[in-house]
Structure formats: C-alpha cells, structure tokens
Design an enzyme around this catalytic site. Sequence first.
Site, PDB file in Angstrom:
ATOM      1  CB  SER A  54      -3.502 -73.444 -22.015  1.00 49.81           C
ATOM      2  OG  SER A  54      -3.949 -73.855 -23.276  1.00 49.81           O
ATOM      3  CE  LYS A 110      -9.812 -75.526 -32.712  1.00 51.66           C
ATOM      4  NZ  LYS A 110     -10.053 -75.378 -34.133  1.00 51.66           N
ATOM      5  CD  GLU A 111      -5.915 -79.607 -32.424  1.00 52.76           C
ATOM      6  OE1 GLU A 111      -6.396 -79.518 -33.548  1.00 52.76           O
ATOM      7  OE2 GLU A 111      -4.761 -79.280 -32.148  1.00 52.76           O
ATOM      8  CB  SER A 112      -3.778 -80.192 -25.807  1.00 48.39           C
ATOM      9  OG  SER A 112      -3.370 -78.844 -25.867  1.00 48.39           O
ATOM     10  CB  VAL A 113      -6.434 -79.679 -21.001  1.00 48.72           C
ATOM     11  CG1 VAL A 113      -6.659 -78.763 -19.822  1.00 48.72           C
ATOM     12  CG2 VAL A 113      -7.726 -79.926 -21.722  1.00 48.72           C
ATOM     13  CB  VAL A 114      -1.289 -76.997 -20.950  1.00 50.71           C
ATOM     14  CG1 VAL A 114       0.093 -76.991 -20.330  1.00 50.71           C
ATOM     15  CG2 VAL A 114      -1.215 -77.338 -22.433  1.00 50.71           C
ATOM     16  CG  ASP A 139       0.017 -74.331 -35.125  1.00 49.34           C
ATOM     17  OD1 ASP A 139      -0.360 -73.333 -35.779  1.00 49.34           O
ATOM     18  OD2 ASP A 139      -0.560 -74.710 -34.101  1.00 49.34           O
TER      19      ASP A 139
END
Length: 514
Positions: A259, A262-266, A403
């Site tokens: 994934s 906007k704030e992270s990449v997994v 969230d």
Amino acid sequence: MDPVGIAAAPDAGPGPAWRSKCPWGAPNTTSISCSLADVMSEQLAKELQLEEENAAFPEVVAVDEGPFITGENVDTSSDLMLAQMLQMEFDREYDAQLRREEKKINGDSKVSISFENYRKVHPYDSDSSEDEVDWQDTRHDPYRADKPTTTPRRGFVGKGKDITTKHDEVVCGRKNTARMENFAPEFQVGDGIGMDLKLSNQVFNALKQHAYSEERRSARLHEKKEHSTAEKAVDPKTRLLLYKMVNAGMLETITGCISTGKESVVFHAYGGNATEDKVIPPECAIKVFKTTLNEFKNRDKYIKDDYRFKDRFSKLNPRKIIRMWAEKEMHNLTRMQNAGIPCPQVVSLKKHVLVMSFIGQDQVPAPKLKDVTLSSEDMKKAYYQILNMMQQLYKECNLVHADLSEYNMLWHDGKVWLIDVSQSVEPTHPHGLEFLFRDCRNVSQFFQKGGVAEALNERELFNAVSGLNITADNEVDFQAEIEALEKMNEDHVQNHGKKLSMFSSDGDPPIYDE
Ligand code: ADP
Ligand code: MN
C-alpha cells in the site's frame, strides 16, 4: 510524493556523513545524485553502511540500543568521531598533494601515470565541494585560454610552414577534449582539459558513441523507476534501514509494496530467523512512515495535545515527529495486543520504520472491511466484535482509535482486525471524545447500510463505548455536549492537575505503561 527514487528526506543530505555532524561544517542542502540501480544495489548499501560506520553516525548507535527512540542525540561529544573527522581532513590534504604531484609528473606526456590507487579518501566521499572547486577550475580555465587558437572558418591559420589546419592533431585533439563537455552531465569525462589531453578523432568518436548510449540507458532506467511504486516510496536512508533488517536476519526478503498512502508505505516481507528474545512471524508488514512532512502537518492536533508526547513535541524537529508517529503506533498496538484485541503484533521499530506481523497469507493482505462481501451472519458477527473491541480499546487500552472505519479494519480468519493506530489517542485528549464520536458515526453508518438491524446509531454507540450518558437526541446537541465535556476536562486538568474522574478511574496513567 517523494521525488522518484531519491531521498525526499529533508535531512538526508548527500556527501560524507561526517559533514552533517561536523560542528564547523555547513548543513547539507544539496541533493544526492546517483542512479536508482546504484542505490538499490547491495554494493551501495554496503558503501553507505561503511560510510555510516566510519562516521560513527550517532543515531545508529541510538537505534541499535533498542526499539525505543530516545530524545536527544549527542552529536559532537564523541572523541572517536572527532578523531575520525580529523583523520578525514588529513586524508583529504594528502590526496590533494598527491593530485598535484600526479599532475607535475605527467605534465604534457602522452602516457600518464595515475596515482588513484594511493588515494586515502574513500571514493564515495571524494566529491565534496572542496574537490569540486578544484575540478571545475582546472577544467574550465584552460579551455577559455585555448579558445582563440581553435581553427577559424577558412580551415587554417598562420602562414607558410607555420600553417595550422583544422586537421592539426594538437588543436583538433584539444577541441575534441573540450567537446566532451557536451556529453550528458552524468557522463564522467574526467579532467581532460586540465591535463591538456588531446583526443584523436577515433577515440573521441568512440567516446561520443558510448556517452550517447549511456544517456539512453539512463533514460530507460529512469522510465523504469517511474513505474515502481515500491522504489518511489522510500529514500536511500530508509532503503538502508530495510537492507539492514534483511542483513541482520530479522527479515528474510522484502517482497513488495502492499500500500502507498499519503503518510505511509507498507511492504510485505517474509520473516527471518528468531533470536533468543524474539520470534519473528513468518510474514511481516513493514510500515514506513513517510519522511516528507507536508502530509503530517494536519496531524498536529493528534499528537500535540496528547499529553504522552506533549513534553517532547515542542523540542522536536519534524523528522523526529515522524518517528514519533511510528513510536505511537507501536505503543498503541502493544496496548491492544495486551488487551487481546486482534491487531498486528509489533516486531520491531527502527526510526520511522515499524515492522509488525502481516494480517493475510501468502503475500496477500487480508481485505479491508470495505472491500469484502460478508454474509449477513458474518456482518452481524463483525458488528458485535467491533462494538466489543471499541469498548475494550476505550476501557482497557485507554484509547480512542480516531481513524476507525471500514478502511482500517481487515477481515481475516473469520474476524475483524484493527490496524492503523498511529493517530489513536487517549480519551482525555482534548479532542478525544470528538474523535470517538466520529469513529462511532463511521461504524454505525457502515453497519446500518450493511443491513445489520441491531446496529446502534452513532449516539447510542458513543455512550455504549464510553460509558458516558449523553442524552441529547440530535447530532448537533450531542456534539455540543461532547465539546462541553472536553472543555470541562481541560479546565479540570488546568486547575487540579488531573483529569475528571469519569474519564479514568485511577488518575494519570504513566506515560509508558505497556
Ligand atoms: P495508512 O492508511 O496510514 O497508509 P495503514 O496502517 O492503514 O496506513 O496501512 C495501509 C494499508 O496497508 C492497509 O489498508 C492494509 O491494506 C495494509 N496493511 C497495513 N498493515 C498491515 C498488516 N499488518 N498486515 C496486512 N496488511 C497491512
Ligand atoms: Mn489506513
């Protein structure tokens, strides 16, 4: 979005690492230039590591101590580092002297002797600004001096036996050398002009051919990396962190990106070998918190007012704030794990990279609740499970997800798993109850739309989760009461130094009570 391939980390400057820690050196602001292929290569990772070790980068030491990020790094107090910096200075001077001697010996001779192998400074460190100045001076000045001697249009200069045509070997050779300037900037042409190198047409043409094919190759590489989400996502320093995890055996392989948010990449990874104190899950998810800051600005409200992080927030630079998100997710997941809520299990935290167990199987992540079609029976089961988890989260973990929605709940193994808790806060957070109400609205709407007749409406759900008894029968009044409660709590904290008893039974929990 990060610029392709190469660091967007505002601090991930180029050049020797010692510079960034050098007390008299300028802070580095230029950007590193190397191809993605290089960056991805093991070789470069090793070089980076070597460089890092040479420079005794203090942050690495801090990280190796354990998963907890400590507040301040000691920068210039290290004798070892100062010694290494001095040594580096010495080596640089030595190399400069070597270069002068090399030039003197070779002079105008066609055959030149290279002293390259005798140089002290690691090639990776050598393109410092000091070297660059030297290099540019020698490169450009002789060229300007030579310019008037190039052949005019008519094809020759001079008279009689002093006539020089455009085919004159020396002039033409110099011209060829100068023309190398037109090659792509990445193409290393060396110090040909400084050495008054004369290139034959044949050699020049071969070089030109090579330069052009290099250019095309690099364009192809560039194209390729545009398409790779995984590589787009992380900067070289992050890549080094990931490489170290694999190198240390904690991870077996990093297979790819699950994934990009906007704030992270997994990423997905296969777990490596267990150590004495830790069992690594067979499959892991690596959440890399993005080091580009703009996306995080609007998240201030979650962390700035979270008393657990309050003292630290004001002192921190943006990079550390991002690490704090990762740290927060780790702590929150641990609390949830302890309460028995299905969620990823924390494996390791290094800087802004959080490794946890993977929810899913064989590289396929469990679907989000929004993407899965459940039978009405499973739907009902999921609803009750979530109601239960929200209560546990509030009462046992002292947390509000903040969230919570069908986007952050995965369906796996016949049950719901909660993820993405970096923004979760304690209920007494100045906006904690508002966040909880928003969570309740998402959950309640999802299940009401999903046909679960038993699903409470958002107000009922809020009361059921919080144990509060807000009686307003419409959303506006309900929300007003929530805000009034938050305000009352804030005032109470101001006046009495502790929270209202209705929030927590036993006063302030310690900051790290996991
Ligand atoms: P964000 O939404 O902030 O980008 P998330 O923590 O929600 O970050 O992760 C993004 C996506 O990555 C999730 O929607 C999920 O699909 C996947 N993901 C995250 N953590 C895991 C995990 N532990 N196991 C499987 N998939 C995960
Ligand atoms: Mn998410």
